[in-house]
Design an enzyme around this catalytic site. Structure first.
Site, PDB file in Angstrom:
ATOM      1  N   LYS A 126       5.043 -25.247  36.006  1.00  0.00           N
ATOM      2  CA  LYS A 126       4.624 -24.650  37.285  1.00  0.00           C
ATOM      3  C   LYS A 126       4.961 -23.151  37.334  1.00  0.00           C
ATOM      4  O   LYS A 126       4.131 -22.332  37.725  1.00  0.00           O
ATOM      5  CB  LYS A 126       5.329 -25.414  38.424  1.00  0.00           C
ATOM      6  N   LYS A 129       8.883 -16.324  45.721  1.00  0.00           N
ATOM      7  CA  LYS A 129       9.855 -17.390  45.416  1.00  0.00           C
ATOM      8  C   LYS A 129       9.624 -17.941  44.002  1.00  0.00           C
ATOM      9  O   LYS A 129      10.552 -18.078  43.209  1.00  0.00           O
ATOM     10  CB  LYS A 129       9.701 -18.524  46.447  1.00  0.00           C
ATOM     11  N   THR A 149       8.755 -27.294  44.647  1.00  0.00           N
ATOM     12  CA  THR A 149       8.889 -26.322  43.552  1.00  0.00           C
ATOM     13  C   THR A 149      10.333 -25.828  43.568  1.00  0.00           C
ATOM     14  O   THR A 149      10.735 -25.120  44.499  1.00  0.00           O
ATOM     15  CB  THR A 149       7.935 -25.125  43.756  1.00  0.00           C
ATOM     16  N   LEU A 172      10.079 -30.574  49.678  1.00  0.00           N
ATOM     17  CA  LEU A 172      11.018 -29.749  50.442  1.00  0.00           C
ATOM     18  C   LEU A 172      10.941 -28.292  49.991  1.00  0.00           C
ATOM     19  O   LEU A 172      10.403 -27.988  48.920  1.00  0.00           O
ATOM     20  CB  LEU A 172      12.436 -30.294  50.247  1.00  0.00           C
TER      21      LEU A 172
HETATM   22  P1  NAD Z   1       7.062 -26.181  54.588  1.00  0.00           P
HETATM   23  O1  NAD Z   1       8.183 -25.260  54.930  1.00  0.00           O
HETATM   24  O2  NAD Z   1       5.791 -26.120  55.344  1.00  0.00           O
HETATM   25  O3  NAD Z   1       7.590 -27.707  54.669  1.00  0.00           O
HETATM   26  C1  NAD Z   1       8.854 -28.134  54.269  1.00  0.00           C
HETATM   27  C2  NAD Z   1       9.266 -29.280  55.184  1.00  0.00           C
HETATM   28  O4  NAD Z   1      10.493 -29.841  54.709  1.00  0.00           O
HETATM   29  C3  NAD Z   1       9.514 -28.810  56.630  1.00  0.00           C
HETATM   30  O5  NAD Z   1       8.707 -29.578  57.504  1.00  0.00           O
HETATM   31  C4  NAD Z   1      11.007 -29.084  56.837  1.00  0.00           C
HETATM   32  O6  NAD Z   1      11.330 -29.501  58.155  1.00  0.00           O
HETATM   33  C5  NAD Z   1      11.250 -30.216  55.845  1.00  0.00           C
HETATM   34  N1  NAD Z   1      12.645 -30.391  55.470  1.00  0.00           N
HETATM   35  C6  NAD Z   1      13.510 -29.460  54.979  1.00  0.00           C
HETATM   36  N2  NAD Z   1      14.694 -30.034  54.690  1.00  0.00           N
HETATM   37  C7  NAD Z   1      14.580 -31.356  55.016  1.00  0.00           C
HETATM   38  C8  NAD Z   1      15.460 -32.468  54.954  1.00  0.00           C
HETATM   39  N3  NAD Z   1      16.707 -32.367  54.522  1.00  0.00           N
HETATM   40  N4  NAD Z   1      14.995 -33.669  55.357  1.00  0.00           N
HETATM   41  C9  NAD Z   1      13.749 -33.809  55.818  1.00  0.00           C
HETATM   42  N5  NAD Z   1      12.843 -32.785  55.879  1.00  0.00           N
HETATM   43  C10 NAD Z   1      13.280 -31.581  55.497  1.00  0.00           C
HETATM   44  O7  NAD Z   1       6.815 -25.963  53.025  1.00  0.00           O
HETATM   45  P2  NAD Z   1       5.481 -26.314  52.181  1.00  0.00           P
HETATM   46  O8  NAD Z   1       4.532 -25.181  52.236  1.00  0.00           O
HETATM   47  O9  NAD Z   1       5.029 -27.689  52.568  1.00  0.00           O
HETATM   48  O10 NAD Z   1       6.072 -26.321  50.693  1.00  0.00           O
HETATM   49  C11 NAD Z   1       6.872 -27.394  50.215  1.00  0.00           C
HETATM   50  C12 NAD Z   1       7.127 -27.165  48.734  1.00  0.00           C
HETATM   51  O11 NAD Z   1       5.871 -27.106  48.049  1.00  0.00           O
HETATM   52  C13 NAD Z   1       7.864 -25.851  48.415  1.00  0.00           C
HETATM   53  O12 NAD Z   1       8.785 -26.097  47.368  1.00  0.00           O
HETATM   54  C14 NAD Z   1       6.738 -24.910  47.984  1.00  0.00           C
HETATM   55  O13 NAD Z   1       7.195 -23.904  47.094  1.00  0.00           O
HETATM   56  C15 NAD Z   1       5.796 -25.885  47.294  1.00  0.00           C
HETATM   57  N6  NAD Z   1       4.386 -25.469  47.246  1.00  0.00           N
HETATM   58  C16 NAD Z   1       3.793 -24.940  48.371  1.00  0.00           C
HETATM   59  C17 NAD Z   1       2.442 -24.556  48.305  1.00  0.00           C
HETATM   60  C18 NAD Z   1       1.756 -23.969  49.512  1.00  0.00           C
HETATM   61  O14 NAD Z   1       0.663 -23.399  49.361  1.00  0.00           O
HETATM   62  N7  NAD Z   1       2.316 -24.085  50.718  1.00  0.00           N
HETATM   63  C19 NAD Z   1       1.714 -24.731  47.112  1.00  0.00           C
HETATM   64  C20 NAD Z   1       2.329 -25.309  46.019  1.00  0.00           C
HETATM   65  C21 NAD Z   1       3.678 -25.685  46.105  1.00  0.00           C
END
Ligand code: NAD
Length: 295
Positions: free
Chosen positions: A171, A246, A96, A65
């Protein structure tokens, strides 16, 4: 094969859930976006109208999330999953988020006999798709060992960092260092170019000298120095400036709590926040070099 619920099918969670399906697990998925759910269902996942139904038979619950408030709300908020997850199941939260939320959520779940590990990742969307993520895990060793075969299906390097919250600390330390290395490398390259040096020549010199670092090796911020990196694609793709900002915010929160001095990290946070505020939040974080360009 395990019975897994996967919640949060965004840029990272979608391909991670897909890799669990490809490994033969039974996966029930849930997201607020129906399109994200439909894609995974077309690959063989099951789903339900309510997230509580998705988790009721699961031995493992994986969540991916955006931030701490989403994780807290999902598990221990009003009508949270704490009321539906089976006794003895293991929650693997890969979002994260801040260490404080990890400690709070894991303690409340433990009171109900539900185990929890924080397992944030490094490796980006490419790593999520390829199944080559690095996982940094915080929690009990027994829970780490239980989760490892599941994490192996989504990642290549799986580390036990320490107790609950240690994965999140690892991280933010890594990403703070990456931000410092990227802004320092950008600053040095711009200084060289301002004094007539070619960016490729200077990069080659520093790669064979004591300034060598990961950004010069595989992620050069100057357009045209390397192929297949975001700087050579108008800073599209890669790791967004908004996400780096972030993570640097989380690093600063962590530093305040432990009363640690992080002068370089503090500077990097301000640089990336400024850069994001100028409309570059959706660009790859290596675009920070634009901050150093003369008008
Ligand atoms: P994203 O915004 O693409 O996906 C998040 C998903 O969570 C969305 O589809 C949203 O609808 C869903 N969501 C939110 N609240 C919800 C709930 N209550 N119930 C069900 N679904 C819910 O984000 P992302 O890029 O996939 O990143 C996710 C996590 O991973 C973050 O914490 C981010 O910091 C971390 N991260 C991202 C990357 C990257 O390159 N994108 C790399 C490492 C870590």
């Amino acid at each position: 094969m395990a019975n897994i619920a996967f919640i949060g099918l965004g840029n990272m969670g979608g391909p991670m859930a897909s890799n669990l399906l490809k490994s033969g697990h039974q996966v029930a998925v849930f997201d607020l976006f129906p399109e994200a759910v439909a894609k995974l269902v077309s690959e063989g996942a099951s789903t339900a109208d309510k997230v509580s139904t998705c988790v009721k038979d699961a031995d493992f619950i994986v969540s991916m999330l955006p931030a701490g408030k989403h994780v807290e709300g999902l598990y221990i908020g009003d009508d949270g999953l704490i009321n539906y997850i089976k006794h003895g199941s293991l929650v693997i939260d890969s979002s994260t988020i801040d260490k404080g939320t990890v400690i709070k959520v894991s303690a409340e779940l433990a009171n109900k006999g539900i185990n929890f590990i924080d397992a944030p990742v490094s490796g980006g969307v490419g790593g999520a798709q390829a199944g080559t993520l690095s996982f940094m895990v915080g929690g009990d060793v027994a829970d780490f060992n239980r989760a490892k075969p599941i994490l192996d299906n989504m990642g290549k390097n799986i580390f036990h960092a320490g107790a609950h919250g240690a994965g999140q600390v690892a991280k933010v330390c890594n990403n703070m260092l990456l931000a410092i290395l990227m802004s320092g490398t950008a600053e040095a390259l711009q200084l060289g170019m301002d004094n007539g040096l070619d960016a490729k020549v200077l990069s080659d010199i520093m790669l064979q000298s004591s300034g060598r670092n990961w950004t010069l090796e595989v992620y050069n911020p100057c357009p045209g120095v390397m192929e297949n990196v975001p700087s050579s694609n108008n800073y599209n793709g890669g790791f967004m400036t908004d996400l780096m900002a972030k993570d640097l915010g989380l690093a600063m929160d962590t530093a305040v709590q432990s009363q640690s001095a992080t002068p370089m990290g503090t500077m990097a946070r301000s640089l990336f926040a400024l850069h994001a505020g100028k409309g570059n939040g959706g660009k790859d974080f290596s675009s920070i070099i634009k901050m150093f360009e003369k008008a």
